[in-house]
Design an enzyme around this catalytic site. Structure first.
Site, PDB file in Angstrom:
ATOM      1  CB  CYS A  68      -0.914  -0.019   1.233  1.00 44.80           C
ATOM      2  SG  CYS A  68      -2.017   1.399   1.289  1.00 44.80           S
ATOM      3  CB  CYS A  72      -1.495   3.998   8.130  1.00 45.01           C
ATOM      4  SG  CYS A  72      -2.563   4.567   6.780  1.00 45.01           S
ATOM      5  CB  CYS A  75      -0.746  -0.018   8.316  1.00 47.45           C
ATOM      6  SG  CYS A  75      -1.474  -1.309   7.275  1.00 47.45           S
ATOM      7  CB  CYS A 112     -15.242  -7.692   7.291  1.00 43.58           C
ATOM      8  SG  CYS A 112     -16.573  -7.628   8.489  1.00 43.58           S
ATOM      9  CB  CYS A 143     -18.318  -5.505   6.010  1.00 41.71           C
ATOM     10  SG  CYS A 143     -17.382  -4.038   6.527  1.00 41.71           S
ATOM     11  CB  CYS A 203     -18.154  -0.465   9.697  1.00 38.12           C
ATOM     12  SG  CYS A 203     -17.000  -1.247  10.848  1.00 38.12           S
ATOM     13  NE  ARG A 275     -16.966  -5.933  14.468  1.00 33.51           N
ATOM     14  CZ  ARG A 275     -17.271  -5.281  13.346  1.00 33.51           C
ATOM     15  NH1 ARG A 275     -16.351  -4.615  12.694  1.00 33.51           N
ATOM     16  NH2 ARG A 275     -18.492  -5.314  12.855  1.00 33.51           N
TER      17      ARG A 275
HETATM   18  N1  SAM Z   1      -6.565   0.313   3.213  1.00 31.96           N
HETATM   19  C1  SAM Z   1      -7.840   0.546   3.724  1.00 31.96           C
HETATM   20  C2  SAM Z   1      -7.899   1.734   4.651  1.00 31.96           C
HETATM   21  O1  SAM Z   1      -6.909   2.037   5.324  1.00 31.96           O
HETATM   22  O2  SAM Z   1      -8.968   2.341   4.740  1.00 31.96           O
HETATM   23  C3  SAM Z   1      -8.475  -0.667   4.398  1.00 31.96           C
HETATM   24  C4  SAM Z   1      -7.644  -1.586   5.275  1.00 31.96           C
HETATM   25  S1  SAM Z   1      -6.947  -0.862   6.741  1.00 31.96           S
HETATM   26  C5  SAM Z   1      -5.767  -2.093   7.222  1.00 31.96           C
HETATM   27  C6  SAM Z   1      -8.283  -0.922   7.919  1.00 31.96           C
HETATM   28  C7  SAM Z   1      -8.029  -0.449   9.340  1.00 31.96           C
HETATM   29  O3  SAM Z   1      -7.317  -1.423  10.076  1.00 31.96           O
HETATM   30  C8  SAM Z   1      -7.214   0.806   9.573  1.00 31.96           C
HETATM   31  O4  SAM Z   1      -7.932   1.975   9.352  1.00 31.96           O
HETATM   32  C9  SAM Z   1      -6.847   0.681  11.038  1.00 31.96           C
HETATM   33  O5  SAM Z   1      -7.833   1.293  11.853  1.00 31.96           O
HETATM   34  C10 SAM Z   1      -6.834  -0.835  11.260  1.00 31.96           C
HETATM   35  N2  SAM Z   1      -5.461  -1.321  11.531  1.00 31.96           N
HETATM   36  C11 SAM Z   1      -4.476  -1.489  10.604  1.00 31.96           C
HETATM   37  N3  SAM Z   1      -3.338  -1.918  11.197  1.00 31.96           N
HETATM   38  C12 SAM Z   1      -3.600  -2.002  12.521  1.00 31.96           C
HETATM   39  C13 SAM Z   1      -2.821  -2.384  13.657  1.00 31.96           C
HETATM   40  N4  SAM Z   1      -1.534  -2.706  13.538  1.00 31.96           N
HETATM   41  N5  SAM Z   1      -3.406  -2.376  14.866  1.00 31.96           N
HETATM   42  C14 SAM Z   1      -4.712  -2.032  14.987  1.00 31.96           C
HETATM   43  N6  SAM Z   1      -5.500  -1.663  13.961  1.00 31.96           N
HETATM   44  C15 SAM Z   1      -4.951  -1.639  12.741  1.00 31.96           C
HETATM   45 FE1  SF4 Z   2      -2.730   1.227   3.409  1.00 29.45          FE
HETATM   46 FE2  SF4 Z   2      -2.588   0.110   5.792  1.00 29.45          FE
HETATM   47 FE3  SF4 Z   2      -3.060   2.711   5.600  1.00 29.45          FE
HETATM   48 FE4  SF4 Z   2      -4.964   0.928   4.824  1.00 29.45          FE
HETATM   49  S1  SF4 Z   2      -4.180   1.232   6.900  1.00 29.45           S
HETATM   50  S2  SF4 Z   2      -4.304   2.776   3.746  1.00 29.45           S
HETATM   51  S3  SF4 Z   2      -3.655  -0.724   4.055  1.00 29.45           S
HETATM   52  S4  SF4 Z   2      -1.175   1.658   4.960  1.00 29.45           S
END
Ligand code: SAM
Ligand code: SF4
Ligand code: DTB
Length: 333
Positions: A68, A72, A75, A112, A143, A203, A275
């Site tokens: 990606c 973030c 992530c 989901c 979802c 959600c 949740r």
């Molecule tokens: N890429 C898309 C986005 O960011 O909208 C969808 C997938 S993203 C992984 C979905 C959510 O997972 C993120 O917004 C975050 O809140 C949660 N998430 C991701 N990594 C995480 C982590 N290490 N611990 C807790 N929540 C996490």
């Molecule tokens: Fe990409 Fe992870 Fe951010 Fe979703 S949460 S936009 S998968 S970097």
């Protein structure tokens, strides 16, 4: 009267009661009041709106892993960090159907699907729509979480039969910039508006344990609770500290701060499903029980989240039996 001396007769309510809008001060007062008062208030609200012995089960599947472009900081799927995640293409419909069927057999009512995209292209939606239809054909709620959406894309997903779209605000507007630089809070709110306007259930939640203050948690909860329509589903994630991500060395969250955040979410969004999301693998039965008492009534159920582990299905079934919780899909005599 200060928040500290609140009795159950004078529980904390939104400042502007008529509009049910929450001020940051009122939310912070909720989060910081004596734990027994907070739990009592949250559980009372919970029982006014839900059967406290029932739990909704959603199973997650990562339909497109890693690579990606976003940054973030939490992530493992960001291409900017060196983690052990292998990138993959969008899964085939048969793989998704089999996973959803397994989830249904285990008792999940919602399936989901997550994709590591900044925002899907229209041709990406061409590939996701058959996956949504496969889930719907099994009689499950669907979802997806695919990143930012334009209004026309949300409309397409609605037409495909999508029930819920997950898009998290993650944290407060002020702390957000310390976690993500590649898209703004406003971008997220725009996607949420597009989803709501398309008639898809929202959600939306966040993450605790990223180094934010109580004021930030209050800010996240106020933004969620003050939306024109509150999200139907509010995932509260505890940060999963993944090696290689900038937040890998973050201090572990005190479990009671998770409990407090869930309790405040329950009070501020009385009709939403709250949740207990990422982080359950490192929680004791007792911590999870307190989260359920505080008003959590949904979990991610299944042995994997997106890239990290979740409790074993048999362990969760053992926990439900121990707590007398029954999944919402089961007939209830
Ligand atoms: N890429 C898309 C986005 O960011 O909208 C969808 C997938 S993203 C992984 C979905 C959510 O997972 C993120 O917004 C975050 O809140 C949660 N998430 C991701 N990594 C995480 C982590 N290490 N611990 C807790 N929540 C996490
Ligand atoms: Fe990409 Fe992870 Fe951010 Fe979703 S949460 S936009 S998968 S970097
Ligand atoms: C949400 O709020 N939490 C889920 C889901 N929505 C997509 C994701 C949790 C991800 C945890 C880290 C991982 O497994 O990669």
């Amino acid at each position: 009267m200060s928040a500290v001396s609140l009795s159950t007769e004078s529980q904390i309510h939104p400042a502007d009661h008529s509009a049910e809008r929450w001020s940051r001060e009122a939310a912070e007062a909720l989060l910081t009041q004596p734990l027994m008062d907070l739990l009592h208030q949250a559980h009372t609200v919970h029982r006014e709106h839900f059967n406290a012995n029932r739990i909704q089960l959603s199973t997650l599947l990562n339909i497109k892993t890693g690579g990606c472009p976003e940054d973030c900081a939490y992530c493992p799927q960001s291409a900017r960090f060196e983690t052990n995640v292998e990138t993959g293409d969008v899964l085939d419909v048969e793989v998704v159907r089999a996973a959803a069927l397994n989830a249904r057999k285990a008792g999940a009512t919602r399936f989901c699907m997550g994709a590591a995209w900044r925002s899907p292209k229209d041709r990406d939606l061409d590939r996701v729509i058959p996956l949504i239809q496969a889930v719907k054909d099994l009689g499950m709620e669907s979802c997806v979480t695919l990143g930012m959406l334009k209004p026309a894309q949300a409309e397409r997903l609605k037409d495909a039969g999508l029930d819920y779209y997950n898009h998290n605000l993650d944290t407060s507007p002020e702390f957000y910039g310390k976690i993500i630089s590649t898209r703004t809070y406003e971008d997220r709110l725009n996607t949420l508006e597009a989803v709501r306007d398309a008639g898809i259930n929202v959600c939306c939640g966040g993450i605790v344990g990223m180094g934010e203050t109580t004021h930030d948690r209050a800010g996240l909860l106020c933004t969620l609770a003050n939306m024109p329509v509150q999200p139907e589903s509010v995932p509260i994630n505890m940060l999963v500290r993944v090696e290689g991500t900038p937040l890998a060395e973050e201090q572990a969250l005190d479990a009671l701060d998770m409990v407090r955040t869930i309790a405040a979410a329950r009070i501020m969004m009385p009709e939403s499903y709250v949740r207990l999301s990422a982080g359950r693998s490192s929680m004791s039965d007792e911590t999870q029980a307190l989260c359920f008492f505080a008003g959590a009534n949904s979990i991610f159920y299944g042995e994997q989240l997106l890239t990290t582990e979740n409790p074993l299905t048999i362990e969760d079934q053992r926990l439900f039996a121990k707590l007398g919780l029954s999944p919402t899909g089961e007939s209830h005599g």
